[in-house]
Enzyme design. Structure first.
Site, PDB file in Angstrom:
ATOM      1  N   SER A 291     -20.136  -4.889  49.164  1.00 32.17           N
ATOM      2  CA  SER A 291     -19.957  -6.342  49.237  1.00 32.17           C
ATOM      3  C   SER A 291     -19.532  -6.744  50.641  1.00 32.17           C
ATOM      4  O   SER A 291     -18.486  -6.310  51.130  1.00 32.17           O
ATOM      5  CB  SER A 291     -18.894  -6.796  48.237  1.00 32.17           C
ATOM      6  OG  SER A 291     -18.509  -8.120  48.544  1.00 32.17           O
TER       7      SER A 291
ATOM      8  N   HIS B 184     -24.442  -6.555  48.591  1.00 38.07           N
ATOM      9  CA  HIS B 184     -23.942  -7.543  47.635  1.00 38.07           C
ATOM     10  C   HIS B 184     -23.396  -8.741  48.407  1.00 38.07           C
ATOM     11  O   HIS B 184     -22.522  -8.598  49.259  1.00 38.07           O
ATOM     12  CB  HIS B 184     -22.851  -6.886  46.791  1.00 38.07           C
ATOM     13  CG  HIS B 184     -22.291  -7.738  45.700  1.00 38.07           C
ATOM     14  ND1 HIS B 184     -22.912  -7.893  44.480  1.00 38.07           N
ATOM     15  CD2 HIS B 184     -21.160  -8.490  45.640  1.00 38.07           C
ATOM     16  CE1 HIS B 184     -22.174  -8.683  43.701  1.00 38.07           C
ATOM     17  NE2 HIS B 184     -21.107  -9.072  44.394  1.00 38.07           N
TER      18      HIS B 184
ATOM     19  N   ASP C  55     -21.617 -12.316  48.199  1.00 39.36           N
ATOM     20  CA  ASP C  55     -20.789 -13.168  47.339  1.00 39.36           C
ATOM     21  C   ASP C  55     -20.817 -14.608  47.818  1.00 39.36           C
ATOM     22  O   ASP C  55     -20.225 -14.940  48.848  1.00 39.36           O
ATOM     23  CB  ASP C  55     -19.342 -12.656  47.344  1.00 39.36           C
ATOM     24  CG  ASP C  55     -19.181 -11.383  46.543  1.00 39.36           C
ATOM     25  OD1 ASP C  55     -19.599 -11.364  45.370  1.00 39.36           O
ATOM     26  OD2 ASP C  55     -18.633 -10.400  47.089  1.00 39.36           O
TER      27      ASP C  55
ATOM     28  N   MET D 241     -19.546 -18.275  47.220  1.00 39.93           N
ATOM     29  CA  MET D 241     -18.463 -18.988  46.519  1.00 39.93           C
ATOM     30  C   MET D 241     -18.407 -20.423  47.005  1.00 39.93           C
ATOM     31  O   MET D 241     -18.580 -20.693  48.189  1.00 39.93           O
ATOM     32  CB  MET D 241     -17.120 -18.316  46.821  1.00 39.93           C
ATOM     33  CG  MET D 241     -17.064 -16.838  46.500  1.00 39.93           C
ATOM     34  SD  MET D 241     -15.390 -16.222  46.748  1.00 39.93           S
ATOM     35  CE  MET D 241     -15.661 -14.457  46.545  1.00 39.93           C
TER      36      MET D 241
ATOM     37  N   HIS E 119     -24.614 -12.663  44.413  1.00 47.24           N
ATOM     38  CA  HIS E 119     -23.694 -12.969  43.312  1.00 47.24           C
ATOM     39  C   HIS E 119     -23.179 -14.390  43.515  1.00 47.24           C
ATOM     40  O   HIS E 119     -22.382 -14.642  44.416  1.00 47.24           O
ATOM     41  CB  HIS E 119     -22.541 -11.941  43.339  1.00 47.24           C
ATOM     42  CG  HIS E 119     -21.478 -12.183  42.312  1.00 47.24           C
ATOM     43  ND1 HIS E 119     -20.236 -11.561  42.378  1.00 47.24           N
ATOM     44  CD2 HIS E 119     -21.450 -12.952  41.193  1.00 47.24           C
ATOM     45  CE1 HIS E 119     -19.500 -11.960  41.335  1.00 47.24           C
ATOM     46  NE2 HIS E 119     -20.215 -12.803  40.618  1.00 47.24           N
TER      47      HIS E 119
ATOM     48  N   MET F  30     -20.972 -17.269  42.672  1.00 47.38           N
ATOM     49  CA  MET F  30     -19.762 -17.752  41.993  1.00 47.38           C
ATOM     50  C   MET F  30     -19.666 -19.240  42.278  1.00 47.38           C
ATOM     51  O   MET F  30     -18.842 -19.703  43.067  1.00 47.38           O
ATOM     52  CB  MET F  30     -18.541 -16.978  42.505  1.00 47.38           C
ATOM     53  CG  MET F  30     -18.476 -15.563  41.937  1.00 47.38           C
ATOM     54  SD  MET F  30     -17.447 -14.463  42.912  1.00 47.38           S
ATOM     55  CE  MET F  30     -18.641 -14.050  44.183  1.00 47.38           C
TER      56      MET F  30
ATOM     57  N   MET G 190     -17.498  -8.460  35.400  1.00 48.31           N
ATOM     58  CA  MET G 190     -16.486  -8.540  36.461  1.00 48.31           C
ATOM     59  C   MET G 190     -15.270  -7.699  36.053  1.00 48.31           C
ATOM     60  O   MET G 190     -14.758  -7.827  34.945  1.00 48.31           O
ATOM     61  CB  MET G 190     -16.054  -9.992  36.696  1.00 48.31           C
ATOM     62  CG  MET G 190     -17.091 -10.871  37.372  1.00 48.31           C
ATOM     63  SD  MET G 190     -17.641 -10.267  38.993  1.00 48.31           S
ATOM     64  CE  MET G 190     -16.108 -10.321  39.949  1.00 48.31           C
TER      65      MET G 190
ATOM     66  N   ASP H 124     -18.015  -5.047  39.314  1.00 52.99           N
ATOM     67  CA  ASP H 124     -17.655  -5.651  40.599  1.00 52.99           C
ATOM     68  C   ASP H 124     -16.174  -5.999  40.603  1.00 52.99           C
ATOM     69  O   ASP H 124     -15.732  -6.789  39.777  1.00 52.99           O
ATOM     70  CB  ASP H 124     -18.517  -6.911  40.793  1.00 52.99           C
ATOM     71  CG  ASP H 124     -18.246  -7.642  42.102  1.00 52.99           C
ATOM     72  OD1 ASP H 124     -17.515  -7.116  42.961  1.00 52.99           O
ATOM     73  OD2 ASP H 124     -18.793  -8.761  42.247  1.00 52.99           O
TER      74      ASP H 124
HETATM   75  C1  DX5 Z   1     -14.935 -10.823  44.028  1.00 54.99           C
HETATM   76  C2  DX5 Z   1     -16.302 -10.462  44.512  1.00 54.99           C
HETATM   77  C3  DX5 Z   1     -16.452  -9.036  44.804  1.00 54.99           C
HETATM   78  C4  DX5 Z   1     -15.558  -8.510  45.905  1.00 54.99           C
HETATM   79  C5  DX5 Z   1     -15.193  -7.103  45.547  1.00 54.99           C
HETATM   80  O1  DX5 Z   1     -14.946 -12.100  43.487  1.00 54.99           O
HETATM   81  O2  DX5 Z   1     -17.274 -10.822  43.543  1.00 54.99           O
HETATM   82  O3  DX5 Z   1     -17.822  -8.725  45.088  1.00 54.99           O
HETATM   83  O4  DX5 Z   1     -16.147  -8.517  47.158  1.00 54.99           O
HETATM   84  O5  DX5 Z   1     -14.282  -6.632  46.476  1.00 54.99           O
HETATM   85  P1  DX5 Z   1     -13.438  -5.293  46.241  1.00 54.99           P
HETATM   86  O6  DX5 Z   1     -14.427  -4.175  46.096  1.00 54.99           O
HETATM   87  O7  DX5 Z   1     -12.620  -5.188  47.478  1.00 54.99           O
HETATM   88  O8  DX5 Z   1     -12.633  -5.500  45.004  1.00 54.99           O
HETATM   89 ZN    ZN Z   2     -19.335 -10.055  43.795  1.00 51.85          ZN
END
Ligand code: DX5
Ligand code: ZN
Length: 232
Positions: free
Chosen positions: A18, A41, A43, A45, A74, A76, A145, A183
């Site tokens: 990620s 990956h 993210d 947000m 991903h 969010m 998650m 994740d």
């Molecule tokens: C959290 C993200 C993850 C995050 C995971 O909301 O969706 O993808 O980057 O990070 P680690 O591996 O550090 O928990």
């Molecule tokens: Zn993620």
């Protein structure tokens, strides 16, 4: 693609670092450090579905143009009906939206597939998966998650593992080839539990980008997962 077994599951392990844990102003160099990964990956947000903000389509399009490996996006975000197809159109290999934010998840997955992306659905730690058990064929991947979405570096929540087992059992029973992704808090000390519970696709942020050598961190995670994953 690796050969599929008699149940249609490919028995593969995927490690998806990620970039939430990467240095955002050196993204090109950071992407080059994870060339040994299966997917990157990404993210997204929106400071609404989760209390944090990252980037949107313009940045993801540049990542798509620069990354040595395909994108696993991903989302969010609220209102994925409006935004998710755009990420598929810019060329992301997979686009995962949250079940909690999607009024018609099956219809949205169908749109994503039509555009040419793998369609994924994600559930937060408190969201049950029973409603997905009859829908395994409507998705290419299901993301359980293992932390509350929003931030990297949180602790893995083992209480989410029964949901993964439930999905893996059902996938086996139905001969489904859906990928089961985890994740949050995934690293050398937690990946075994997730693999044992049935995950085959592992997102890791801090465990990869926080390592001296991300390539060997990826190899280490892959080996640990393979040792504990029972091919379905
Ligand atoms: C959290 C993200 C993850 C995050 C995971 O909301 O969706 O993808 O980057 O990070 P680690 O591996 O550090 O928990
Ligand atoms: Zn993620």
């Amino acid at each position: 693609m690796p050969l599929r077994d008699e149940n249609g599951r490919d028995g593969g392990i995927r490690i998806n670092p990620s970039i939430l844990a990467a240095d955002f102003v050196n993204m090109q160099a950071e992407l080059a450090r994870i060339a040994a990964a299966d997917f990157v990956h990404v993210d997204v947000m929106d400071n609404h579905f989760v209390p944090n903000l990252t980037f949107g389509p313009q940045m993801v399009e540049r990542i798509q143009a620069t990354s040595p490996v395909p994108l696993d996006v991903h989302l969010m975000i609220a209102d994925p009906d409006r935004w998710a197809p755009g990420y598929a159109e810019l060329g992301a290999a997979s686009v995962t939206f949250h079940l909690e934010a999607a009024p018609e998840p099956v219809a949205l997955a169908r749109r994503l597939r039509e555009i040419g992306a793998r369609a994924g659905v994600a559930v937060k730690p408190a969201t049950p998966v029973e409603g997905l058990l009859d829908l395994l064929d409507d998705f290419d991947q299901i993301l359980v998650m293992t932390v509350e979405p929003g931030f990297g570096g949180q602790s893995f929540m083992p209480e989410t593992m029964p949901k993964l087992r439930r999905l893996a059992d059902e996938a086996r029973r139905r001969g489904s080839s859906v990928w089961l992704q985890v994740d949050g808090g995934i690293g050398e000390s937690t990946i075994a539990q997730a693999a044992e519970a049935g995950a085959d696709t592992f997102v890791a942020g801090s465990a990869v980008f926080g390592a001296e050598d991300p390539g060997s961190a990826i190899a280490g995670l892959r080996a640990a997962a393979a040792r504990h994953h029972h091919a379905h």
